[in-house]
Design a protein around this motif. Structure first.
Motif, PDB file in Angstrom:
ATOM      1  N   ASN A 121       0.833  -1.004   0.261  1.00  0.00           N
ATOM      2  CA  ASN A 121      -0.181  -0.187   0.286  1.00  0.00           C
ATOM      3  C   ASN A 121       0.662   1.637   0.137  1.00  0.00           C
ATOM      4  O   ASN A 121       0.549   2.196   1.127  1.00  0.00           O
ATOM      5  N   GLY A 122       1.984   1.077  -1.109  1.00  0.00           N
ATOM      6  CA  GLY A 122       2.631   2.454  -0.978  1.00  0.00           C
ATOM      7  C   GLY A 122       4.117   2.321  -0.115  1.00  0.00           C
ATOM      8  O   GLY A 122       4.597   3.189   0.084  1.00  0.00           O
ATOM      9  N   GLY A 123       3.950   1.726   0.274  1.00  0.00           N
ATOM     10  CA  GLY A 123       5.425   0.760   1.088  1.00  0.00           C
ATOM     11  C   GLY A 123       6.703   0.600   0.434  1.00  0.00           C
ATOM     12  O   GLY A 123       6.540   0.330  -0.729  1.00  0.00           O
ATOM     13  N   ASN A 124       7.499   1.541   0.938  1.00  0.00           N
ATOM     14  CA  ASN A 124       9.049   1.865   0.521  1.00  0.00           C
ATOM     15  C   ASN A 124       9.592  -0.040  -0.480  1.00  0.00           C
ATOM     16  O   ASN A 124      10.605   0.315  -1.212  1.00  0.00           O
ATOM     17  N   GLU A 125       9.775  -0.912   0.561  1.00  0.00           N
ATOM     18  CA  GLU A 125      10.140  -2.250   0.404  1.00  0.00           C
ATOM     19  C   GLU A 125       9.394  -3.168  -0.265  1.00  0.00           C
ATOM     20  O   GLU A 125       8.266  -2.649  -0.779  1.00  0.00           O
ATOM     21  N   ALA A 126       9.756  -4.240  -0.496  1.00  0.00           N
ATOM     22  CA  ALA A 126       8.975  -5.326  -1.714  1.00  0.00           C
ATOM     23  C   ALA A 126       8.503  -5.796  -0.339  1.00  0.00           C
ATOM     24  O   ALA A 126       8.760  -6.452   0.516  1.00  0.00           O
ATOM     25  N   ALA A 127       6.919  -6.276  -1.240  1.00  0.00           N
ATOM     26  CA  ALA A 127       6.067  -7.221  -0.411  1.00  0.00           C
ATOM     27  C   ALA A 127       6.777  -8.250   0.184  1.00  0.00           C
ATOM     28  O   ALA A 127       7.211  -9.008  -0.471  1.00  0.00           O
ATOM     29  N   PRO A 128       5.918  -8.950   0.988  1.00  0.00           N
ATOM     30  CA  PRO A 128       6.485 -10.308   1.555  1.00  0.00           C
ATOM     31  C   PRO A 128       6.066 -11.506   0.507  1.00  0.00           C
ATOM     32  O   PRO A 128       4.840 -11.174  -0.599  1.00  0.00           O
ATOM     33  N   GLU A 129       6.480 -12.327   0.098  1.00  0.00           N
ATOM     34  CA  GLU A 129       6.182 -13.071  -0.967  1.00  0.00           C
ATOM     35  C   GLU A 129       4.767 -14.035  -0.852  1.00  0.00           C
ATOM     36  O   GLU A 129       4.052 -14.221   0.560  1.00  0.00           O
ATOM     37  N   THR A 141      -0.137 -19.017   9.288  1.00  0.00           N
ATOM     38  CA  THR A 141      -0.355 -17.883   9.413  1.00  0.00           C
ATOM     39  C   THR A 141       0.386 -16.698   9.491  1.00  0.00           C
ATOM     40  O   THR A 141       1.571 -16.878   8.339  1.00  0.00           O
ATOM     41  N   LEU A 142       0.144 -15.346   9.145  1.00  0.00           N
ATOM     42  CA  LEU A 142       0.730 -14.149   8.256  1.00  0.00           C
ATOM     43  C   LEU A 142       2.474 -13.966   8.741  1.00  0.00           C
ATOM     44  O   LEU A 142       2.439 -14.559   9.976  1.00  0.00           O
ATOM     45  N   THR A 143       2.928 -13.030   7.982  1.00  0.00           N
ATOM     46  CA  THR A 143       4.487 -12.860   8.168  1.00  0.00           C
ATOM     47  C   THR A 143       4.488 -11.931   9.219  1.00  0.00           C
ATOM     48  O   THR A 143       3.318 -11.491   9.392  1.00  0.00           O
ATOM     49  N   ALA A 144       5.577 -12.104  10.207  1.00  0.00           N
ATOM     50  CA  ALA A 144       5.666 -11.483  11.403  1.00  0.00           C
ATOM     51  C   ALA A 144       6.037 -10.173  11.385  1.00  0.00           C
ATOM     52  O   ALA A 144       6.177  -9.507  11.766  1.00  0.00           O
ATOM     53  N   ASP A 145       7.021  -9.603  10.144  1.00  0.00           N
ATOM     54  CA  ASP A 145       7.904  -9.184  10.001  1.00  0.00           C
ATOM     55  C   ASP A 145       6.787  -7.280  10.388  1.00  0.00           C
ATOM     56  O   ASP A 145       5.489  -7.416   9.628  1.00  0.00           O
ATOM     57  N   LYS A 146       7.731  -6.822  10.294  1.00  0.00           N
ATOM     58  CA  LYS A 146       7.076  -5.349  10.966  1.00  0.00           C
ATOM     59  C   LYS A 146       8.174  -4.401  10.296  1.00  0.00           C
ATOM     60  O   LYS A 146       6.757  -2.925  10.293  1.00  0.00           O
ATOM     61  N   ASN A 147       9.184  -4.841   9.518  1.00  0.00           N
ATOM     62  CA  ASN A 147       9.769  -3.763   9.347  1.00  0.00           C
ATOM     63  C   ASN A 147       9.676  -2.941   7.839  1.00  0.00           C
ATOM     64  O   ASN A 147      11.230  -2.747   6.957  1.00  0.00           O
ATOM     65  N   PHE A 148       8.714  -2.432   7.810  1.00  0.00           N
ATOM     66  CA  PHE A 148       7.782  -1.387   6.301  1.00  0.00           C
ATOM     67  C   PHE A 148       8.790  -0.379   6.660  1.00  0.00           C
ATOM     68  O   PHE A 148       7.745   0.086   7.759  1.00  0.00           O
ATOM     69  N   GLN A 190     -11.002 -19.012   2.599  1.00  0.00           N
ATOM     70  CA  GLN A 190     -12.491 -19.573   2.380  1.00  0.00           C
ATOM     71  C   GLN A 190     -11.907 -20.170   1.324  1.00  0.00           C
ATOM     72  O   GLN A 190     -11.148 -20.833   0.797  1.00  0.00           O
ATOM     73  N   THR A 191     -12.658 -19.172   0.227  1.00  0.00           N
ATOM     74  CA  THR A 191     -13.013 -20.246  -0.857  1.00  0.00           C
ATOM     75  C   THR A 191     -13.250 -18.403  -2.453  1.00  0.00           C
ATOM     76  O   THR A 191     -13.203 -18.903  -3.347  1.00  0.00           O
ATOM     77  N   LYS A 192     -12.006 -17.943  -1.687  1.00  0.00           N
ATOM     78  CA  LYS A 192     -11.327 -17.061  -2.860  1.00  0.00           C
ATOM     79  C   LYS A 192     -10.019 -16.351  -2.707  1.00  0.00           C
ATOM     80  O   LYS A 192      -8.907 -16.909  -1.665  1.00  0.00           O
ATOM     81  N   ASP A 193      -9.335 -16.127  -3.595  1.00  0.00           N
ATOM     82  CA  ASP A 193      -8.199 -15.550  -3.698  1.00  0.00           C
ATOM     83  C   ASP A 193      -8.045 -13.827  -2.639  1.00  0.00           C
ATOM     84  O   ASP A 193      -9.188 -13.612  -2.530  1.00  0.00           O
ATOM     85  N   VAL A 194      -6.695 -13.651  -2.128  1.00  0.00           N
ATOM     86  CA  VAL A 194      -7.202 -12.649  -1.082  1.00  0.00           C
ATOM     87  C   VAL A 194      -6.065 -11.846  -1.495  1.00  0.00           C
ATOM     88  O   VAL A 194      -4.485 -12.393  -1.080  1.00  0.00           O
ATOM     89  N   THR A 195      -5.946 -10.503  -0.444  1.00  0.00           N
ATOM     90  CA  THR A 195      -4.686  -9.509  -0.799  1.00  0.00           C
ATOM     91  C   THR A 195      -5.423  -8.732   0.660  1.00  0.00           C
ATOM     92  O   THR A 195      -6.160  -8.557   0.674  1.00  0.00           O
ATOM     93  N   LEU A 196      -4.108  -9.159   1.387  1.00  0.00           N
ATOM     94  CA  LEU A 196      -4.382  -8.237   2.639  1.00  0.00           C
ATOM     95  C   LEU A 196      -2.958  -7.253   2.294  1.00  0.00           C
ATOM     96  O   LEU A 196      -1.583  -7.034   1.539  1.00  0.00           O
ATOM     97  N   TYR A 197      -4.211  -5.549   2.468  1.00  0.00           N
ATOM     98  CA  TYR A 197      -3.309  -4.164   2.111  1.00  0.00           C
ATOM     99  C   TYR A 197      -2.870  -3.919   3.433  1.00  0.00           C
ATOM    100  O   TYR A 197      -2.888  -3.938   4.905  1.00  0.00           O
TER     101      TYR A 197
END
Length: 222
Positions: A121-129, A141-148, A190-197
């Motif tokens: 969402n506009g961040g400077n780094e590469a998004a998690p894989e 389990t979602l990525t625990a990385d916070k260093n964005f 659930q039953t569809k692709d998900v994008t988290l922002y």
């Protein structure tokens, strides 16, 4: 070596197209081999086809040893299929199992897997894989990385299924944070692709803590 002549106990393998709901099945395999008890038979890799039902495409799921009685939909559990059978004292019949393919991608809806994508969402780094091949109703389990990072005096605070461009202000209350998914949390696909922002919050004093987490009041005591 069971003291019975083989010609007295020879068996056959039959492929049953198992047409459903008035439909028809084409190209079901045939097997003209003779089997005796203890023989293993690898099932044909030929794929039968089923006519459309109620305007929906129907595709082959696999072979089952127990006859199924419906066309499976996205919400149904995957059926146990077999690729080999072992003969006992009887003939063997395997039955085609069928599933709807409403998005016409060649895979039964019930067997499809899904993808989780992270968007900074506009961040400077590469998004998690992104995470692919997730089965339906699976908790990950979602990525625990916070260093964005994004803008000066903003900090990353978590994820949201909706894109929120503006950083959360100091006035944001806990009641308004129900949407926020913290890093490292469990999330069910659930039953569809998900994008988290990525969700960003104001950090006006630059101490790497969101302002809404450290707001204070001044009280005048007469």
């Amino acid at each position: 070596g069971n003291n019975t002549a083989d010609y007295l106990e020879k068996h056959k393998l039959t492929y049953n197209g198992n047409a459903q709901q008035g439909g028809t099945v084409s190209a079901a395999p045939t097997d003209n081999n003779i089997y005796i008890p203890g023989d293993k038979a690898e099932l044909s890799k030929d794929i039968p086809t089923h006519s459309n039902v109620d305007g929906k495409k129907v595709v082959f799921i696999g072979w089952t040893e127990a006859k199924t009685k419906s066309i499976f939909s996205r919400a149904d559990d995957a059926q146990a299929t077999v690729t080999e059978v072992t003969f006992g004292s009887d003939n063997k019949t395997v039955y085609a199992a069928w599933g709807y393919d409403e998005n016409d991608n060649g895979t039964a809806d019930m067997l499809e897997t899904y993808t989780l994508t992270y968007d900074l969402n506009g961040g400077n780094e590469a998004a998690p894989e992104k995470v692919s091949g997730i089965k339906k109703n699976t908790e990950i389990t979602l990525t625990a990385d916070k260093n964005f990072t994004r803008n000066t005096n903003e900090v990353f605070v978590g994820w949201s299924v909706d894109k929120r461009q503006e950083a959360l202000s100091a006035e944001t209350t806990q009641e308004k944070l129900q949407f926020l998914i913290v890093p490292g949390a469990k999330y069910r696909i659930q039953t569809k692709d998900v994008t988290l922002y990525a969700v960003w919050a104001a950090d006006c004093n630059g101490n790497n803590t969101a302002d809404y987490l450290e707001k204070h009041k001044l009280t005048y005591n007469g």
